[in-house]
Design a protein around this motif. Structure first.
Motif, PDB file in Angstrom:
ATOM      1  N   ARG A  67       0.706  -1.348  -0.027  1.00 32.53           N
ATOM      2  CA  ARG A  67       0.102   0.232   0.071  1.00 32.53           C
ATOM      3  C   ARG A  67       0.849   1.203   0.254  1.00 32.53           C
ATOM      4  O   ARG A  67       0.680   2.358  -0.805  1.00 32.53           O
ATOM      5  CB  ARG A  67      -0.870  -0.125   1.210  1.00 32.53           C
ATOM      6  CG  ARG A  67      -2.052  -0.960   1.207  1.00 32.53           C
ATOM      7  CD  ARG A  67      -3.069  -0.677   2.352  1.00 32.53           C
ATOM      8  NE  ARG A  67      -4.268  -1.567   2.300  1.00 32.53           N
ATOM      9  CZ  ARG A  67      -5.497  -1.171   1.719  1.00 32.53           C
ATOM     10  NH1 ARG A  67      -5.448  -0.212   1.432  1.00 32.53           N
ATOM     11  NH2 ARG A  67      -6.182  -2.103   1.781  1.00 32.53           N
ATOM     12  N   LEU A  68       2.005   1.259   0.814  1.00 32.75           N
ATOM     13  CA  LEU A  68       2.837   2.378   1.032  1.00 32.75           C
ATOM     14  C   LEU A  68       3.446   2.718  -0.469  1.00 32.75           C
ATOM     15  O   LEU A  68       3.416   3.808  -0.843  1.00 32.75           O
ATOM     16  CB  LEU A  68       3.688   2.254   1.991  1.00 32.75           C
ATOM     17  CG  LEU A  68       4.611   3.251   2.525  1.00 32.75           C
ATOM     18  CD1 LEU A  68       4.012   4.597   2.928  1.00 32.75           C
ATOM     19  CD2 LEU A  68       5.846   2.836   3.441  1.00 32.75           C
ATOM     20  N   MET A  69       3.844   1.732  -0.722  1.00 31.80           N
ATOM     21  CA  MET A  69       4.993   1.980  -2.194  1.00 31.80           C
ATOM     22  C   MET A  69       4.137   2.072  -3.199  1.00 31.80           C
ATOM     23  O   MET A  69       4.504   2.976  -4.233  1.00 31.80           O
ATOM     24  CB  MET A  69       5.990   0.675  -2.214  1.00 31.80           C
ATOM     25  CG  MET A  69       6.793   0.646  -1.200  1.00 31.80           C
ATOM     26  SD  MET A  69       8.005  -0.652  -1.420  1.00 31.80           S
ATOM     27  CE  MET A  69       8.849   0.239  -2.761  1.00 31.80           C
ATOM     28  N   LEU A  70       2.867   1.751  -3.326  1.00 28.77           N
ATOM     29  CA  LEU A  70       1.915   1.760  -4.556  1.00 28.77           C
ATOM     30  C   LEU A  70       1.154   2.929  -4.407  1.00 28.77           C
ATOM     31  O   LEU A  70       0.290   3.605  -5.173  1.00 28.77           O
ATOM     32  CB  LEU A  70       1.045   0.629  -4.628  1.00 28.77           C
ATOM     33  CG  LEU A  70       1.827  -0.688  -5.101  1.00 28.77           C
ATOM     34  CD1 LEU A  70       0.891  -1.961  -5.138  1.00 28.77           C
ATOM     35  CD2 LEU A  70       2.189  -0.420  -6.617  1.00 28.77           C
ATOM     36  N   GLY A  71       0.902   3.515  -3.368  1.00 36.48           N
ATOM     37  CA  GLY A  71       0.202   4.697  -2.899  1.00 36.48           C
ATOM     38  C   GLY A  71      -1.288   4.540  -2.864  1.00 36.48           C
ATOM     39  O   GLY A  71      -1.988   5.576  -3.338  1.00 36.48           O
ATOM     40  N   ILE A  72      -1.423   3.595  -2.697  1.00 33.13           N
ATOM     41  CA  ILE A  72      -3.052   3.070  -2.491  1.00 33.13           C
ATOM     42  C   ILE A  72      -3.587   3.514  -1.105  1.00 33.13           C
ATOM     43  O   ILE A  72      -3.099   2.873   0.090  1.00 33.13           O
ATOM     44  CB  ILE A  72      -3.312   1.585  -2.916  1.00 33.13           C
ATOM     45  CG1 ILE A  72      -2.584   1.274  -4.236  1.00 33.13           C
ATOM     46  CG2 ILE A  72      -4.532   1.423  -2.726  1.00 33.13           C
ATOM     47  CD1 ILE A  72      -2.685  -0.036  -4.689  1.00 33.13           C
TER      48      ILE A  72
END
Length: 465
Positions: A460-465
């Motif tokens: 979530r953090l890296m994909l910005g979701i």
């Protein structure tokens, strides 16, 4: 004797046991009782016991009754407890007296632990007063302690005896003693003051007194010491036997090395079963009723099943992430499987270290820190490989981010798994539980839950979701 010679002899002994077992059943099926007696005559008691155990239950009593009285006692002591119980329930009253009364008190006490209380009470009434007293002495101590596995059949001597007098006394006492290699020196109040070996007696002059030749620095244990600790002491100091004293340091018995071997085997078996989340009451697993086996195993499996539903719930709660980047689901088995394996490795080495006291000098903090570093190094190696593999596997426009999420998650999961796997056995021991209960299935399940949480949060953090 060369290694090849030993191997050949061991193979021959194994073939002999198999031959005796097969021939014994054939002769019994033919009702050739004289042939059975001739077959068993040159065979060692322990091998006869193994042959009887391999027979169908209806033949075991027949084969046992063909043994002479002296041999029957030796064979009976080597039988598995389930077979002992089966036979004793079929024995006539006189047979019970003949066999059980002549057993060594420690072996008799272990047998009574496996028998129903009503049967034990009936047998105790039939024993001679001396044997009843010796057995009640052992049964009076808690299970799995030195007092419960000791034998009161030992030789104790006064320190003013000469070597010559001692040797004469040994000749008269040896038939009723389990061990004659060590003699224990006591004072007037039966306090243990020294130990003398048969070697010491042979090497010194006949008129020397025991007080002058005995070893005063005696290694002993108290009746309430755990049997595993007793086994470690015998192993550490290479002893054939260890004296057991009560709270007032009065000598009450000895623990012999053959009993310690049984203890080590029993404890190792229990730990191995616990590592596999299989409950064990000390019975032979492969001779236990299948319904009993299923009942013992299903308890742990139900706990693990309920715990694993948490993992499913977490994955189900990440529907929005998986909808947008479906390929993330492909790496869940890889991450939780690797984390579970690493956690299992850490828990196994720590549990083993606790069992053998190999890590007693390090302490929990150093052990956990060491395993954490090992987990980090493993995570870096496996994470790099997983990142490269993950980059080429999915065909999406987010390959780099997905592969980095997998690699970073694997590093975090590996480190966490090592910490959990090494710390939880210490926690269980602190709570008074068996560290082996923190077994592979439990570690794997715990790491699965935490691993999935870590993975999706990093994604979530890296994909910005």
């Amino acid at each position: 004797m060369s290694e090849n010679t030993v191997t050949v002899k061991n193979d021959s002994r194994h073939e002999l046991r198999e031959l005796v077992s097969s021939q014994l059943q054939i002769l019994l099926e033919q009702n050739n009782l004289e042939g059975v007696k001739a077959l068993l005559l040159p065979v060692q008691p322990v091998d006869i016991a193994e042959a009887i155990e391999s027979l169908p239950s209806q033949m075991q009593l027949i084969a046992f009754r063909l043994l002479n009285k002296t041999e029957a006692i030796d064979v009976y002591e080597h039988l598995d407890y389930t077979v002992q119980q089966s036979l004793i329930e079929q024995f006539k009253r006189q047979e019970v007296i003949d066999i059980v009364d002549k057993m060594s008190p420690d072996d008799r006490a272990r047998l009574f632990d496996e028998l129903p209380a009503s049967v034990v009470s009936r047998i105790l009434e039939q024993l001679s007063p001396e044997e009843r007293q010796a057995t009640n002495l052992i049964l009076g101590y808690e299970e799995d302690t030195a007092g419960r596995i000791m034998t009161p059949e030992y030789i104790s001597l006064k320190q003013n005896l000469t070597v010559e007098q001692t040797l004469e006394k040994i000749r008269s006492l040896a038939p009723s003693s389990e061990l004659v290699y060590y003699m224990y020196v006591v004072d007037q109040s039966r306090h243990l003051v020294g130990i003398v070996s048969l070697r010491d007696l042979v090497l010194h002059e006949p008129q020397q007194t025991l007080e002058n030749i005995m070893t005063k620095d005696v290694i002993y244990v108290k009746t309430d010491m755990d049997q595993e600790e007793v086994a470690r002491l015998i192993q550490r100091y290479d002893l054939l036997a260890l004296p057991v004293v009560d709270k007032e340091l009065r000598l009450v018995g000895i623990v012999t090395v053959d009993d310690v071997i049984d203890v080590l085997e029993q404890e190792a078996t229990e730990d191995i079963y616990a590592l596999g989340a299989v409950s064990s009451d000390g019975d032979n697993y492969f001779q236990t009723n299948l319904f009993t086996v299923a009942r013992r195993r299903v308890t742990w499996l139900l706990v693990l099943l309920l715990t694993n539903t948490v993992t499913g719930s977490i994955i189900g709660a990440q529907e929005d992430v998986l909808t947008q980047v479906t390929v993330l689901a492909a790496f869940i088995p890889l991450l939780i499987g690797t984390g579970g394996n690493i956690g299992t490795q850490s828990s196994t080495v720590v549990i083993r270290g606790l069992s053998t006291d190999e890590i007693s000098d390090l302490g929990p903090a150093k052990v956990v820190f060491r395993e954490a570093i090992a987990g980090l190094l493993l995570g870096l190696i496996l994470g790099l490989l997983a990142t490269i593999w993950a980059y080429f596997l999915p065909q999406t426009d987010k390959n780099i981010i997905v592969s980095l999420s997998v690699g970073i998650s694997l590093i975090a999961i590996s480190t966490l798994a090592s910490i959990s796997g090494s710390a939880l056995p210490f926690l269980f021991r602190r709570l008074g539980l068996d560290p082996a209960l923190m077994s592979a299935p439990f570690i794997t399940t715990a790491v699965d839950v935490l691993g999935v949480l870590i993975y999706f949060n990093i994604a979530r953090l890296m994909l910005g979701i």
